[in-house]
Motif scaffolding. Structure first.
Motif, PDB file in Angstrom:
ATOM      1  N   SER A   1       0.941  -1.360   0.090  1.00  0.00           N
ATOM      2  CA  SER A   1       0.065   0.034   0.021  1.00  0.00           C
ATOM      3  C   SER A   1       0.866   1.377  -0.029  1.00  0.00           C
ATOM      4  N   ASN A   2       1.861   1.186   0.553  1.00  0.00           N
ATOM      5  CA  ASN A   2       2.925   2.719   0.819  1.00  0.00           C
ATOM      6  C   ASN A   2       4.118   2.571  -0.136  1.00  0.00           C
ATOM      7  N   THR A   3       4.483   1.429  -0.597  1.00  0.00           N
ATOM      8  CA  THR A   3       5.983   1.591  -1.559  1.00  0.00           C
ATOM      9  C   THR A   3       5.576   0.799  -2.842  1.00  0.00           C
ATOM     10  N   GLU A   4       6.517   0.961  -3.470  1.00  0.00           N
ATOM     11  CA  GLU A   4       6.604   0.237  -5.065  1.00  0.00           C
ATOM     12  C   GLU A   4       7.048  -1.137  -4.894  1.00  0.00           C
ATOM     13  N   ALA A   5       6.645  -1.747  -3.662  1.00  0.00           N
ATOM     14  CA  ALA A   5       7.358  -3.373  -3.617  1.00  0.00           C
ATOM     15  C   ALA A   5       6.285  -4.203  -3.960  1.00  0.00           C
ATOM     16  N   SER A   6       6.567  -5.420  -4.369  1.00  0.00           N
ATOM     17  CA  SER A   6       5.502  -6.414  -4.473  1.00  0.00           C
ATOM     18  C   SER A   6       6.098  -7.535  -3.302  1.00  0.00           C
ATOM     19  N   THR A   7       5.072  -8.323  -2.693  1.00  0.00           N
ATOM     20  CA  THR A   7       5.624  -9.186  -1.529  1.00  0.00           C
ATOM     21  C   THR A   7       4.918 -10.319  -1.784  1.00  0.00           C
ATOM     22  N   THR A   8       5.383 -11.182  -1.084  1.00  0.00           N
ATOM     23  CA  THR A   8       4.864 -12.628  -0.803  1.00  0.00           C
ATOM     24  C   THR A   8       5.145 -12.854   0.369  1.00  0.00           C
ATOM     25  N   VAL A   9       4.126 -13.561   1.254  1.00  0.00           N
ATOM     26  CA  VAL A   9       4.730 -14.079   2.625  1.00  0.00           C
ATOM     27  C   VAL A   9       4.917 -15.467   2.629  1.00  0.00           C
ATOM     28  N   PHE A  10       5.686 -16.069   3.180  1.00  0.00           N
ATOM     29  CA  PHE A  10       6.115 -17.539   3.294  1.00  0.00           C
ATOM     30  C   PHE A  10       6.297 -17.865   4.589  1.00  0.00           C
ATOM     31  N   LEU A  11       5.492 -19.147   4.879  1.00  0.00           N
ATOM     32  CA  LEU A  11       5.120 -19.685   6.293  1.00  0.00           C
ATOM     33  C   LEU A  11       5.944 -20.713   6.567  1.00  0.00           C
ATOM     34  N   LEU A  12       6.865 -20.945   7.493  1.00  0.00           N
ATOM     35  CA  LEU A  12       7.519 -22.008   7.698  1.00  0.00           C
ATOM     36  C   LEU A  12       6.674 -23.261   8.204  1.00  0.00           C
ATOM     37  N   GLU A  13       5.331 -22.741   8.602  1.00  0.00           N
ATOM     38  CA  GLU A  13       4.142 -24.027   8.772  1.00  0.00           C
ATOM     39  C   GLU A  13       4.165 -24.724   7.567  1.00  0.00           C
ATOM     40  N   ASP A  14       4.408 -24.174   6.457  1.00  0.00           N
ATOM     41  CA  ASP A  14       4.266 -25.027   5.161  1.00  0.00           C
ATOM     42  C   ASP A  14       5.406 -25.332   4.603  1.00  0.00           C
ATOM     43  N   TYR A  15       6.588 -25.547   5.398  1.00  0.00           N
ATOM     44  CA  TYR A  15       8.042 -26.190   4.902  1.00  0.00           C
ATOM     45  C   TYR A  15       7.666 -27.527   4.989  1.00  0.00           C
ATOM     46  N   PRO A  16       8.295 -28.163   4.002  1.00  0.00           N
ATOM     47  CA  PRO A  16       7.985 -29.809   4.131  1.00  0.00           C
ATOM     48  C   PRO A  16       9.289 -30.190   4.932  1.00  0.00           C
ATOM     49  N   THR A  17       8.938 -30.186   6.333  1.00  0.00           N
ATOM     50  CA  THR A  17       9.998 -30.862   7.259  1.00  0.00           C
ATOM     51  C   THR A  17      10.062 -32.419   6.820  1.00  0.00           C
ATOM     52  N   GLU A  18       9.056 -32.956   6.669  1.00  0.00           N
ATOM     53  CA  GLU A  18       9.073 -34.258   6.694  1.00  0.00           C
ATOM     54  C   GLU A  18      10.165 -34.755   5.525  1.00  0.00           C
TER      55      GLU A  18
END
Length: 191
Positions: free
Chosen positions: A38-55
């Motif tokens: 909303s306030n910059t010229e950045a595009s962002t993506t949120v990554f969650l370590l709860e989605d990381y394939p730990t197995e």
């Protein structure tokens, strides 16, 4: 509110650096992502370590990641800059974050890549020690560490997922860090 003066769109990936479901790291990551867009010229993506394939990493297969680990890592690394939102766990950062870092390609993952940190905790110091530990790791990985950091103390009391921080001063510091990091990232274009 500051606005970014950089006309180039920077791709910033934000990591909620815990696998704890519904964590404050996730809430802060989502908030900062929306604020940046909303306030910059950045595009962002949120990554969650709860989605990381730990197995896929329990066997200690260093240097030979599974296709799922490789895909997650490549997606995360495909950015101009990386913002880590990190909770304090036992005076440091979560083990899942260390595992994630250990499975990223070495040394190229963060070599001359801009990184920034937001620490959060239930305690009085806002994960200061946590971020200091991480700065050592990222120094070793030859990242370019943005010097401004935000430490959110007593996060349940002081952070609202819709409004941000309850102190005008601390909210301004957070916004300055976010805007500054986008500009900082623009100075180090990817090869």
């Amino acid at each position: 509110t500051n606005s970014c003066t950089n006309p180039v769109i920077m791709k910033i990936h934000i990591l909620a650096s815990t696998d704890r479901p519904n964590s404050y790291a996730r809430k802060i990551s989502e908030y900062t992502s929306q604020w940046l867009q909303s306030n910059t010229e950045a595009s962002t993506t949120v990554f969650l370590l709860e989605d990381y394939p730990t197995e896929d990493v329990v066997s200690g297969n260093y240097g030979k990641p599974s296709p799922r680990v490789k895909k997650y890592n490549e997606s995360f690394l495909d950015a101009d800059g990386h913002l880590f939102v990190v909770p304090e766990y036992n005076g440091s950062y979560p083990g899942i974050l260390k595992l994630f870092i250990d499975y990223l390609p070495f040394p190229e993952s963060f070599f001359k890549r801009p990184v920034s940190f937001i620490g959060e905790s239930q305690g009085a110091f806002g994960a200061l020690r946590t971020i200091e530990h991480l700065q050592g790791v990222f120094g070793y990985r030859n990242a370019i560490v943005y010097p401004e950091r935000t430490f959110i103390r007593r996060v349940k009391k002081h952070f609202d997922p819709e409004k941000g921080l309850d102190s005008e001063l601390h909210q301004t510091l957070l916004e300055n860090q976010l805007t500054g990091f986008v500009d900082f990232t623009a100075r180090f274009p990817r090869d």
